[in-house]
Design a protein around this motif. Structure first.
Motif, PDB file in Angstrom:
ATOM      1  N   MET A   1     -39.737 -13.403 -21.287  1.00  0.00           N
ATOM      2  CA  MET A   1     -39.009 -12.143 -21.417  1.00  0.00           C
ATOM      3  C   MET A   1     -38.828 -11.830 -22.896  1.00  0.00           C
ATOM      4  SD  MET A   1     -35.264 -11.186 -19.881  1.00  0.00           S
ATOM      5  CE  MET A   1     -34.567  -9.572 -20.172  1.00  0.00           C
ATOM      6  N   PRO A   2     -39.190 -10.623 -23.360  1.00  0.00           N
ATOM      7  CA  PRO A   2     -39.071 -10.285 -24.784  1.00  0.00           C
ATOM      8  C   PRO A   2     -37.613 -10.294 -25.242  1.00  0.00           C
ATOM      9  CG  PRO A   2     -40.507  -8.737 -23.624  1.00  0.00           C
ATOM     10  CD  PRO A   2     -39.819  -9.559 -22.571  1.00  0.00           C
ATOM     11  N   LEU A   3     -37.432 -10.524 -26.539  1.00  0.00           N
ATOM     12  CA  LEU A   3     -36.091 -10.531 -27.109  1.00  0.00           C
ATOM     13  C   LEU A   3     -35.565  -9.113 -27.247  1.00  0.00           C
ATOM     14  CD1 LEU A   3     -36.523 -13.118 -29.998  1.00  0.00           C
ATOM     15  CD2 LEU A   3     -35.496 -13.521 -27.777  1.00  0.00           C
ATOM     16  N   SER A   4     -34.236  -9.003 -27.259  1.00  0.00           N
ATOM     17  CA  SER A   4     -33.627  -7.721 -27.567  1.00  0.00           C
ATOM     18  C   SER A   4     -33.822  -7.413 -29.046  1.00  0.00           C
ATOM     19  CB  SER A   4     -32.136  -7.752 -27.221  1.00  0.00           C
ATOM     20  OG  SER A   4     -31.467  -8.672 -28.058  1.00  0.00           O
ATOM     21  N   ILE A 273     -39.908 -24.416 -28.502  1.00  0.00           N
ATOM     22  CA  ILE A 273     -41.256 -24.564 -29.071  1.00  0.00           C
ATOM     23  C   ILE A 273     -41.629 -26.034 -29.185  1.00  0.00           C
ATOM     24  CG2 ILE A 273     -42.649 -24.151 -31.131  1.00  0.00           C
ATOM     25  CD1 ILE A 273     -41.017 -21.615 -31.620  1.00  0.00           C
ATOM     26  N   PHE A 274     -40.673 -26.850 -29.641  1.00  0.00           N
ATOM     27  CA  PHE A 274     -40.918 -28.287 -29.777  1.00  0.00           C
ATOM     28  C   PHE A 274     -41.283 -28.920 -28.443  1.00  0.00           C
ATOM     29  CE2 PHE A 274     -38.711 -32.321 -28.834  1.00  0.00           C
ATOM     30  CZ  PHE A 274     -39.475 -33.188 -29.589  1.00  0.00           C
ATOM     31  N   TYR A 275     -40.541 -28.591 -27.401  1.00  0.00           N
ATOM     32  CA  TYR A 275     -40.806 -29.193 -26.092  1.00  0.00           C
ATOM     33  C   TYR A 275     -42.206 -28.810 -25.601  1.00  0.00           C
ATOM     34  CZ  TYR A 275     -40.578 -30.316 -21.154  1.00  0.00           C
ATOM     35  OH  TYR A 275     -40.859 -30.830 -19.919  1.00  0.00           O
ATOM     36  N   THR A 276     -42.552 -27.545 -25.749  1.00  0.00           N
ATOM     37  CA  THR A 276     -43.867 -27.087 -25.289  1.00  0.00           C
ATOM     38  C   THR A 276     -44.979 -27.794 -26.043  1.00  0.00           C
ATOM     39  OG1 THR A 276     -42.915 -24.914 -24.770  1.00  0.00           O
ATOM     40  CG2 THR A 276     -45.305 -25.050 -24.948  1.00  0.00           C
ATOM     41  N   ASN A 277     -44.861 -27.871 -27.364  1.00  0.00           N
ATOM     42  CA  ASN A 277     -45.900 -28.514 -28.175  1.00  0.00           C
ATOM     43  C   ASN A 277     -46.005 -30.006 -27.865  1.00  0.00           C
ATOM     44  OD1 ASN A 277     -47.735 -28.612 -30.626  1.00  0.00           O
ATOM     45  ND2 ASN A 277     -46.118 -29.989 -31.297  1.00  0.00           N
ATOM     46  N   THR A 278     -44.853 -30.686 -27.735  1.00  0.00           N
ATOM     47  CA  THR A 278     -44.880 -32.127 -27.472  1.00  0.00           C
ATOM     48  C   THR A 278     -45.443 -32.426 -26.092  1.00  0.00           C
ATOM     49  OG1 THR A 278     -42.918 -32.354 -28.886  1.00  0.00           O
ATOM     50  CG2 THR A 278     -43.485 -34.217 -27.491  1.00  0.00           C
ATOM     51  N   ALA A 279     -45.084 -31.607 -25.104  1.00  0.00           N
ATOM     52  CA  ALA A 279     -45.626 -31.812 -23.755  1.00  0.00           C
ATOM     53  C   ALA A 279     -47.145 -31.670 -23.754  1.00  0.00           C
ATOM     54  CB  ALA A 279     -44.990 -30.830 -22.782  1.00  0.00           C
ATOM     55  N   SER A 292     -43.883 -21.481 -19.699  1.00  0.00           N
ATOM     56  CA  SER A 292     -43.092 -21.617 -20.927  1.00  0.00           C
ATOM     57  C   SER A 292     -43.866 -21.108 -22.138  1.00  0.00           C
ATOM     58  CB  SER A 292     -42.692 -23.084 -21.138  1.00  0.00           C
ATOM     59  OG  SER A 292     -41.909 -23.558 -20.078  1.00  0.00           O
ATOM     60  N   LEU A 293     -45.147 -21.460 -22.178  1.00  0.00           N
ATOM     61  CA  LEU A 293     -45.978 -21.019 -23.290  1.00  0.00           C
ATOM     62  C   LEU A 293     -46.153 -19.508 -23.276  1.00  0.00           C
ATOM     63  CD1 LEU A 293     -47.514 -22.099 -25.682  1.00  0.00           C
ATOM     64  CD2 LEU A 293     -49.466 -22.537 -24.204  1.00  0.00           C
ATOM     65  N   ASN A 294     -46.312 -18.933 -22.103  1.00  0.00           N
ATOM     66  CA  ASN A 294     -46.442 -17.472 -22.002  1.00  0.00           C
ATOM     67  C   ASN A 294     -45.154 -16.766 -22.416  1.00  0.00           C
ATOM     68  OD1 ASN A 294     -49.122 -17.456 -21.138  1.00  0.00           O
ATOM     69  ND2 ASN A 294     -48.543 -17.743 -18.988  1.00  0.00           N
ATOM     70  N   ASP A 295     -44.009 -17.366 -22.095  1.00  0.00           N
ATOM     71  CA  ASP A 295     -42.733 -16.786 -22.532  1.00  0.00           C
ATOM     72  C   ASP A 295     -42.648 -16.747 -24.056  1.00  0.00           C
ATOM     73  OD1 ASP A 295     -41.925 -16.421 -19.942  1.00  0.00           O
ATOM     74  OD2 ASP A 295     -40.772 -18.290 -19.826  1.00  0.00           O
ATOM     75  N   LEU A 296     -43.100 -17.820 -24.704  1.00  0.00           N
ATOM     76  CA  LEU A 296     -43.093 -17.837 -26.170  1.00  0.00           C
ATOM     77  C   LEU A 296     -44.080 -16.820 -26.742  1.00  0.00           C
ATOM     78  CD1 LEU A 296     -42.892 -21.690 -26.796  1.00  0.00           C
ATOM     79  CD2 LEU A 296     -41.135 -19.999 -27.360  1.00  0.00           C
ATOM     80  N   LEU A 297     -45.220 -16.666 -26.073  1.00  0.00           N
ATOM     81  CA  LEU A 297     -46.210 -15.686 -26.545  1.00  0.00           C
ATOM     82  C   LEU A 297     -45.726 -14.251 -26.346  1.00  0.00           C
ATOM     83  CD1 LEU A 297     -49.513 -17.415 -25.402  1.00  0.00           C
ATOM     84  CD2 LEU A 297     -48.904 -16.795 -27.745  1.00  0.00           C
ATOM     85  N   LEU A 306     -49.121 -20.789 -31.409  1.00  0.00           N
ATOM     86  CA  LEU A 306     -48.906 -20.750 -29.962  1.00  0.00           C
ATOM     87  C   LEU A 306     -50.213 -20.479 -29.214  1.00  0.00           C
ATOM     88  CD1 LEU A 306     -45.530 -18.818 -29.813  1.00  0.00           C
ATOM     89  CD2 LEU A 306     -45.908 -21.264 -29.494  1.00  0.00           C
ATOM     90  N   LEU A 307     -51.076 -19.651 -29.786  1.00  0.00           N
ATOM     91  CA  LEU A 307     -52.383 -19.419 -29.157  1.00  0.00           C
ATOM     92  C   LEU A 307     -53.217 -20.696 -29.163  1.00  0.00           C
ATOM     93  CD1 LEU A 307     -53.240 -15.899 -30.643  1.00  0.00           C
ATOM     94  CD2 LEU A 307     -52.693 -16.415 -28.252  1.00  0.00           C
TER      95      LEU A 307
END
Length: 666
Positions: A1-4, A273-279, A292-297, A306-307
């Motif tokens: 979900m995009p940020l406000s 971001i750390f959790y996604t990268n470490t996983a 999770s990665l798509n949410d960050l993107l 991220l890409l």
């Protein structure tokens, strides 16, 4: 979900401040990472452009350039600003010892070191309390200057370590050269934190960077528990230092450890971001990680980092086509970025796309031929051309530039295997494991090398380590099973190969809980044939026949029961070989897909299974089935002469039976 819009502005200001603070301390890689993430944020126009103050007009000062919030630190930074600029200039010109000497003269450092040595001698290792009352006073400089000086010392030690090291894979290259500055920096920071924790002086609050430096030094000294404590403290104080997060990632060996660390981390986007990268670095897969990665993107749509994570997720999931497309997209967005292109070259190598790999090698060489990534890409290209000596030359060049280049160590091991230099291959793989113990490719390579040397006990141990790191990679368990088969441990080998089938097969949750493999799924005929052969050696004819039929069924996508008489399913035991059983989970839904497979077609394995079934039918006097299977073998073009002999024998037996039937009295 995009940020406000409000959250996006806060995030932008935080990243801008992080870039400045990291650059001030010469943490250039972390600064680059934060700057790339900052520029991946979509532009948000101000709500009232006419009211937005321009920098430098009307006394406006951007928050990034505001002075330090702590008055004492701000006063010290202002008083030593000239010396700080001098030290930073020395650092940028790679004069690291001169940089450190601006704030920490050698006389001061030697005094602290000698004091600690005297204390260590007096205590005689009995764990006595250490008192610092007679020690030389620590210099009264700002934390920014202190970090820069000590960090310069660490970098100076690394530079000297590389200079003192022998030629890569030379006769004296034992990998035992150490950074001689770590001890001094560690003792200095121990003093600094001891005084801070004593609470005797009213000291300004920590900025988090010295905790990061101390954690990094402790990690290099293999004091991992203490290092993790300081690194976690650092990210709580200043969460935007990506280098600190990477140090934590390097200390996480398993998913269970990662899950234990998560509650101790600050709850912000950096932890996400750390959790996604470490996983991803732990080779985890699954839809939740992809989501999770798509949410960050969605927040950072053009982030090269991220890409790259998305591409690596597909790469580790063996979806090489999607991974290649992801890297193509990254290369189109950032054509001069060399980071992680060594992984892209691995993908092109496996896909045998020589023209693209040649283009990539030329591109990397034209951008910077002295980057380790460029050398790895060029080495992969020469390996694809079967010029293994030249490939080794470029991998060694990459390691000369960066001895911690994991890809170069592992790939050089592969090249030495091709060159039949098993001793050099083993050493390369061992050095890769020293760099990163999570590299399953190096463990697997060691297993293969020892298997070539027919040292199956050693090979099995290394294969199990690889399987523990990649529990849902069927190739790892197939290697374990094949090794057990060669050692004569057929029962254990069958368990490992059944697990290989589970790893590479898509099955629903019902089948998973029941411990069965659905007949509609696609499986590897070679593995099925191996299992059947081991059952045959165990004199279990029923299971042998079932797996031979299942092997033949793979020609039709695993769903041609009419041709094989296969039952509803083949039971797969839930027991394992004892490695990686606690890491099962997300990878279960990756593999061969469902019943929509077109099948493997005729292979050597399926033809061997068909021949066994034809012989079995002859033994059980099912001559019609034997005749049909042998006829199919003649069409396959495999073992044709033996198949023709079977056809002749089956037809003669059928004729004899027919004559006997006709001659019976009515």
């Amino acid at each position: 979900m995009p940020l406000s819009a409000t959250d996006a502005r806060h995030l932008r200001v935080s990243l801008q401040g992080a870039v400045v603070k990291l650059s001030e301390r010469c943490l250039y890689q972390s600064s680059k990472w934060a700057a790339e993430l900052l520029n991946a944020l979509p532009d948000i126009p101000p709500t009232r452009p006419d009211l937005a103050p321009a920098p430098g007009i009307g006394g406006y000062l951007h928050p990034v350039f505001a002075p330090n919030n702590d008055a004492r630190e701000a006063a010290m930074e202002a008083s030593e600003f000239d010396r700080y600029l001098l030290a930073k200039a020395f650092f940028e010109n790679k004069e690291f010892d001169r940089c450190a000497a601006v704030f920490l003269p050698e006389t001061l450092l030697s005094g602290i070191t000698s004091t600690k040595q005297a204390e260590a001698t007096t205590s005689k290792g009995k764990g006595k309390a250490v008192h610092f009352s007679s020690d030389p006073l620590l210099p009264g400089i700002s934390q920014r200057s202190l970090f820069l000086a000590l960090y310069a010392k660490v970098i100076s030690g690394e530079k000297t370590k590389d200079e003192d090291s022998e030629m890569i894979m030379g006769p004296q290259d034992l990998g035992t050269v150490v950074n001689k500055q770590l001890l001094m920096v560690s003792r200095f920071l121990e003093r600094w934190f001891t005084e801070r924790k004593s609470g005797q002086n009213n000291l300004p609050p920590s900025q988090g960077f010295l905790e990061y430096l101390y954690g990094m030094v402790l990690a290099k000294e293999k004091n991992e528990d203490a290092a993790l404590g300081y690194l976690l403290e650092s990210v709580h104080i200043f969460p935007w230092n990506w280098g600190c997060w990477l140090e934590i990632t390097n200390l996480v060996a398993r998913v269970e450890q990662l899950n234990k660390i998560i509650p101790r981390l600050p709850q912000n986007i950096m932890t996400f971001i750390f959790y996604t990268n470490t996983a991803i670095n732990l080779y985890q897969q699954g839809q939740s990680l992809a989501d999770s990665l798509n949410d960050l993107l969605n927040i950072f749509p053009t982030s090269s980092f991220l890409l790259t994570c998305k591409a690596l997720l597909n790469y580790h999931s063996k979806d090489l086509i999607a991974a290649e497309q992801d890297f193509n997209h990254i290369l189109a967005l950032h054509p001069h970025r060399l980071d992680s292109l060594d992984h892209y070259s691995n993908i092109l190598y496996v896909l045998n796309q020589r023209p693209k790999l040649a283009f990539l090698a030329h591109l990397c060489s034209s951008i910077d031929k002295f980057r380790p990534e460029s050398c790895v890409v060029i080495g992969n290209y020469y390996s694809l051309l079967s010029l293994h000596e030249k490939a080794v030359q470029y991998f060694r060049r990459a390691l000369t530039l960066d001895r911690s280049c994991l890809s170069a160590w592992t790939l050089m091991g592969h090249e030495y295997v091709e060159l039949k230099n098993t001793h050099a291959a083993i050493e390369s793989y061992r050095r890769a494991i020293d760099v990163n113990r999570r590299d399953y490719r190096a463990w697997y390579g060691l297993g293969q090398t020892y298997e070539v040397l027919e040292m199956h006990a050693y090979a099995l141990w290394y294969y199990k380590k690889a399987a523990g790191l990649r529990p849902w990679d069927g190739k790892m368990w197939q290697a374990v099973g094949s090794c057990l088969q060669k050692m004569g441990r057929d029962k254990d080998g069958i368990k490992a190969l059944k697990r290989a089938l589970l790893a590479d097969t898509y099955y629903d949750s019902t089948a998973s809980s029941a411990g069965t493999i659905d007949r509609m799924a696609q499986m590897d005929p070679e593995v099925l044939l191996q299992i059947a052969s081991m059952y045959e050696r165990l004199d279990n004819e029923e299971e042998t026949k079932a797996y031979m039929e299942l092997c033949v069924a793979q020609e039709f996508g695993g769903n041609n029961n009419d041709a094989t008489g296969l039952g509803d399913s083949v039971s797969i035991h839930q027991d394992s070989s004892g490695v990686g059983s606690d890491t099962e989970g997300e990878g279960a839904n990756r593999g061969g897909g469902g019943g929509g497979h077109e099948g493997t077609g005729v292979t050597v394995a399926t033809s061997k299974a068909r021949m066994w079934l034809a012989r079995f039918a002859m033994r059980t006097e099912d001559y019609e089935t034997a005749n049909r299977l042998a006829t199919e073998l003649c069409q396959d073009g495999v073992e044709v002469e033996e198949a023709k002999a079977l056809i002749r024998e089956a037809r003669s037996r059928m004729e004899i039976n027919s004559d006997n039937y006709d001659g019976m009295p009515s």
